[in-house]
Design an enzyme around this catalytic site. Sequence first.
Site, mmCIF file in Angstrom:
data_model
loop_
_atom_site.group_PDB
_atom_site.id
_atom_site.type_symbol
_atom_site.label_atom_id
_atom_site.label_comp_id
_atom_site.label_asym_id
_atom_site.label_seq_id
_atom_site.Cartn_x
_atom_site.Cartn_y
_atom_site.Cartn_z
ATOM 1 C CG LEU A 153 13.460 -22.271 48.631
ATOM 2 C CD1 LEU A 153 14.878 -22.572 48.166
ATOM 3 C CD2 LEU A 153 12.601 -21.784 47.487
ATOM 4 C CB SER A 154 9.181 -27.465 49.510
ATOM 5 O OG SER A 154 10.113 -27.963 48.571
ATOM 6 C CB CYS A 155 14.511 -28.162 50.654
ATOM 7 S SG CYS A 155 15.221 -26.529 50.306
ATOM 8 N N GLY A 156 13.039 -26.405 53.301
ATOM 9 C CA GLY A 156 13.321 -25.788 54.584
ATOM 10 C C GLY A 156 14.336 -24.661 54.498
#
Length: 180
Positions: A153-156
């Site tokens: 996900l974009s949050c890592g």
Amino acid sequence: MDKDKSVLLGVSGGIAAFKAATLTSRLVKAGVEVSVVMTEAATRLVAPKTFEALSGLPVLTSMWDPRFIHPHIEMSRRAKVFCIAPATANVIGKVANGIADDLVTSVYLAFSGKIIIAPAMNSVMWSKPSVQRNCKQLQEDGVTLVGPTTGRLSCGESGPGRMVEPEEIFEKIMSELEKA
């Protein structure tokens, strides 16, 4: 315009909005007319001009577009399929509960054809009972959910909530367009 080969694409403000550009390009290459409506948050991630260049059509971002008297009604009449990709938890919650406070959610309520939603959000958000309830309500209302999938996900973090790849959404849209 051939409504049977037209798709309305709603883009909401998830980082997966860039995938909607790929989806638009793929649909246009397949001979589908794509009209795009965006939330204000989506415009902060991908410029409307990107979708205009890919679709060859003006992109609407506001209920107050001076080109239309009733943008949500006029846009809802343009297509056989309405796909919201990405669909954030915010947009999912609004449409599941009949809230129409922007162009995308207003088009949803005015649209009478097939609706496809591709959720995209953080795993913790996806797992919330309220989000799951809203998705269940949408399915009971006849909406097709495509995804999400599990991945980075974009949050890592990694987990469920990642929007499926544009090709999977493309295949679902094409399948609906082919139905009589």
